[in-house]
Write an enzyme that holds these catalytic residues in place. Structure first.
Site, PDB file in Angstrom:
ATOM      1  N   GLU A  26       0.845  -1.198   0.000  1.00 34.88           N
ATOM      2  CA  GLU A  26       0.000   0.000   0.000  1.00 34.88           C
ATOM      3  C   GLU A  26       0.877   1.243   0.000  1.00 34.88           C
ATOM      4  OE1 GLU A  26      -2.722  -0.134   3.283  1.00 34.88           O
ATOM      5  OE2 GLU A  26      -3.612   1.812   2.807  1.00 34.88           O
ATOM      6  N   ASN A  71      -6.575   1.162   3.047  1.00 32.41           N
ATOM      7  CA  ASN A  71      -7.330   2.356   3.387  1.00 32.41           C
ATOM      8  C   ASN A  71      -6.961   3.526   2.477  1.00 32.41           C
ATOM      9  OD1 ASN A  71      -8.409   0.858   5.469  1.00 32.41           O
ATOM     10  ND2 ASN A  71      -7.055   1.690   7.025  1.00 32.41           N
ATOM     11  N   ASN A 171     -12.079  -1.084  -0.533  1.00 29.71           N
ATOM     12  CA  ASN A 171     -11.365  -1.693   0.589  1.00 29.71           C
ATOM     13  C   ASN A 171     -12.132  -1.496   1.892  1.00 29.71           C
ATOM     14  OD1 ASN A 171      -8.793  -2.748   1.942  1.00 29.71           O
ATOM     15  ND2 ASN A 171      -9.044  -0.779   2.969  1.00 29.71           N
ATOM     16  N   GLU A 172     -12.331  -2.554   2.631  1.00 29.63           N
ATOM     17  CA  GLU A 172     -12.917  -2.513   3.986  1.00 29.63           C
ATOM     18  C   GLU A 172     -14.042  -1.479   4.095  1.00 29.63           C
ATOM     19  OE1 GLU A 172      -9.730  -2.169   6.889  1.00 29.63           O
ATOM     20  OE2 GLU A 172      -9.129  -4.233   6.549  1.00 29.63           O
ATOM     21  N   TYR A 243      -5.827  -9.722  11.189  1.00 29.24           N
ATOM     22  CA  TYR A 243      -4.495  -9.485  11.768  1.00 29.24           C
ATOM     23  C   TYR A 243      -4.454 -10.136  13.146  1.00 29.24           C
ATOM     24  CZ  TYR A 243      -3.703  -6.201   7.969  1.00 29.24           C
ATOM     25  OH  TYR A 243      -3.536  -5.652   6.725  1.00 29.24           O
ATOM     26  N   GLU A 291      -5.768  -9.686   3.092  1.00 28.37           N
ATOM     27  CA  GLU A 291      -4.885  -9.089   4.114  1.00 28.37           C
ATOM     28  C   GLU A 291      -4.783 -10.047   5.288  1.00 28.37           C
ATOM     29  OE1 GLU A 291      -5.376  -4.974   5.311  1.00 28.37           O
ATOM     30  OE2 GLU A 291      -6.149  -4.440   3.327  1.00 28.37           O
ATOM     31  N   GLN A 351       1.836  -6.498   5.069  1.00 30.93           N
ATOM     32  CA  GLN A 351       2.149  -6.121   3.697  1.00 30.93           C
ATOM     33  C   GLN A 351       3.502  -6.727   3.321  1.00 30.93           C
ATOM     34  OE1 GLN A 351       1.395  -1.925   3.033  1.00 30.93           O
ATOM     35  NE2 GLN A 351      -0.478  -1.973   4.223  1.00 30.93           N
TER      36      GLN A 351
HETATM   37  O1  AHR Z   1      -2.571  -3.088   6.110  1.00 30.85           O
HETATM   38  C1  AHR Z   1      -2.860  -1.966   6.897  1.00 30.85           C
HETATM   39  C2  AHR Z   1      -4.332  -1.579   6.850  1.00 30.85           C
HETATM   40  O2  AHR Z   1      -5.080  -2.571   7.509  1.00 30.85           O
HETATM   41  C3  AHR Z   1      -4.960  -1.505   5.473  1.00 30.85           C
HETATM   42  O3  AHR Z   1      -4.786  -0.269   4.885  1.00 30.85           O
HETATM   43  C4  AHR Z   1      -6.404  -1.732   5.770  1.00 30.85           C
HETATM   44  O4  AHR Z   1      -7.084  -2.325   4.694  1.00 30.85           O
HETATM   45  C5  AHR Z   1      -6.399  -2.600   7.020  1.00 30.85           C
HETATM   46  O5  AHR Z   1      -7.248  -2.102   7.979  1.00 30.85           O
END
Ligand code: AHR
Length: 499
Positions: A26, A71, A171-172, A243, A291, A351
């Site tokens: 990103e 984001n 995205n999200e 995550y 992700e 990432q």
């Molecule tokens: O990878 C960091 C952020 O985590 C990304 O921009 C977003 O999609 C997620 O919340």
């Protein structure tokens, strides 16, 4: 502890899509600027991309990369990043409270990816923008010539279209932090109409619609149902993000989060099946887990500082230093992706460089590989082909997030006369005495055995110190179609057999 396991040549989960080992990068922090791109660095090539970083990326054999956000994409004007660099505007990036200089845009990024043999997976802005902008972007990227946007691309020195096949619809979009957050039905309609328009332009283009930002969102999994009810027939994948962390310092519970991920995948599989039945649809939709990673070491610190800085350029954000414990966790997560590869066709480590990443590039300094680089690389190199069912019979444990978690985590893959078995012993103190029968592989012989073990759980790599890395393993043998050996506590093994 004694563990018996079994694989059978005929008991397949199915063909693994190579894109299970994709990545995400990103425009944020130092991922692009002073990450992959640092003109003036001694390692920079003619385009300003760092050769040392590129080499580490190349060694991962990444099939596809999601770009440019995240984001960031939800307020991004892609046209800011095309044309002569000196004419490009500097903008405020609202997502990460930073300045975006636009010195890297689609054409520069495509050069980098093409040089590494990585396919693009492009995200369009469905936050501050919509169908028209997405269409223009695709026309610039994919149309051969003779139109405003395609001829503009040619005037920028890119004669041939990129023919990008994979497109992410925002995205999200459920997240309150997202610029242009939407309700499920509103987003589902927009995604549906955008997908239809984009497919007019590029027939056969694959569309990824946003699922929940994670499985802890209050609207999960109703969001997925609501979105898919609007767009099921016009999309190919639904995205999952997750995550992980171990803030409570409970290693076994941390490892158990892999089981939780399995439940997440299973639940979304159920939602897909439900909407398919409800709509009497013929097409199938798969999961794009675009992700995933460990993100917790600096998260609180980053959150404390959030908003206190004054729009810096490429600030050091989310630069996690990964541990040996994270290596074992990611090894188990890769195993879970292999086991769930019937549903999960694409997955992206989030990432790739500097920002929650397996590769760290010191600004004006060396690049180095984090401890999590290796399980991702091992799975990418040896986890392709056909996933096999593995039955494991051995001791289990209960933890906060899951019950009956097997101490020994095993996945197996067959590919062109090779079987690779990935084994993680999650037990904190006990070795496993493993016997694994391999029906149909009577003539199997050991080709290669690598292991990562023997580190303190909190040990980390650093510049000039890549202590956590695979080494030659011992103590595993194969005879008469049976694999056996001792698997030390807290160890990760990659065992490759010729069959
Ligand atoms: O990878 C960091 C952020 O985590 C990304 O921009 C977003 O999609 C997620 O919340």
């Amino acid at each position: 502890m004694k563990v018996t396991a079994a694989i059978h040549r005929a008991f397949e989960i199915g063909k693994i899509d190579d894109r299970l080992y994709s990545a995400f990068i990103e425009h944020m922090g130092r991922a692009i600027y002073s990450g992959i791109y640092e003109p003036g660095h001694p390692q920079a090539d003619a385009h300003g991309f760092r050769r040392d970083v590129a080499k580490m990326v190349r060694d991962l054999n990444i099939p596809a990369i999601r770009y440019p956000g995240g984001n960031f994409v939800s307020a991004y004007n892609w046209e800011d990043g095309i044309g002569p660099k000196e004419d490009r505007p500097t903008r405020l990036d609202l997502a990460w409270r930073s300045k975006e200089t636009n010195q890297v845009g689609i054409n520069e990024f495509a050069i980098w990816a093409e040089d590494l043999g990585i396919d693009l997976m492009l995200a369009v802005n469905l936050g501050s923008r919509g169908i028209s902008d997405a269409r223009n972007f695709m026309e610039y990227v994919n149309h051969p010539s003779g139109t405003y946007w395609s001829d503009l691309r040619r005037s920028h020195g890119v004669e041939k279209p990129y023919n990008v096949k994979m497109w992410c619809l925002g995205n999200e979009m459920d997240g309150p932090w997202q610029i242009g957050q939407k309700k499920a039905s509103e987003y589902g309609q927009l995604a549906n109409q955008t997908a239809k328009a984009l497919r007019q332009l590029t027939p056969g283009a694959e569309m990824v619609v946003c699922g929940s930002s994670n499985d802890e969102m209050p609207t999960y999994p109703d969001w997925e149902r609501g979105v898919l009810e609007e767009c099921y027939e016009n999309v190919d994948y639904i995205s999952l993000h997750k995550y992980f962390g171990n803030s409570s310092r409970d290693t076994l519970n941390y490892f158990g989060k892999v089981e939780e991920t399995g439940r997440y995948i299973q639940a979304i599989g159920g939602v897909i099946d439900f909407v398919k039945a409800k709509k009497r649809a013929k097409n199938d939709i798969y999961i794009c887990f675009d992700e995933w990673n460990v993100w917790y070491h600096n998260r609180e610190e980053d959150a404390k500082n959030w908003g206190s800085w004054d729009w810096p350029e490429a600030p050091a954000l989310l630069e996690e230093d990964y541990t040996f414990e994270d290596t074992l966790f990611i090894a188990c997560l890769m195993n879970e992706f292999i086991r769930r590869s019937d549903r999960v066709k694409i997955a992206c480590i989030a990432q790739l460089v500097n920002v929650i990443a397996p590769i760290r590039a010191e600004a004006d300094g060396p690049a180095w590989r984090q401890s999590i680089y290796w399980p991702y690389q091992m799975a990418s190199l040896y986890g392709r082909g056909t996933a096999l069912r593995v039955s494991v019979d051995g001791p289990t444990y209960n933890c906060k997030v899951a019950d009956d978690v097997a101490y020994l985590d095993v996945a197996a893959v067959e590919n062109h006369g090779e079987v690779t078995v990935f084994i993680v012993n999650r037990h904190l103190t006990d070795a496993a005495d493993l016997r694994m029968s391999m029906t149909g592989y009577a003539n199997a012989t050991l080709m290669d055995h690598q292991v990562i073990e023997g580190h303190d759980l909190m040990a980390r790599n650093g510049p000039g110190n890549e202590q956590i890395a695979p080494v030659a393993g011992k103590g595993i043998g194969v005879e008469d179609g049976e694999l056996g050996g001792t698997i030390a506590p807290l160890s990760y093994h990659i065992v490759r057999l010729r069959v």
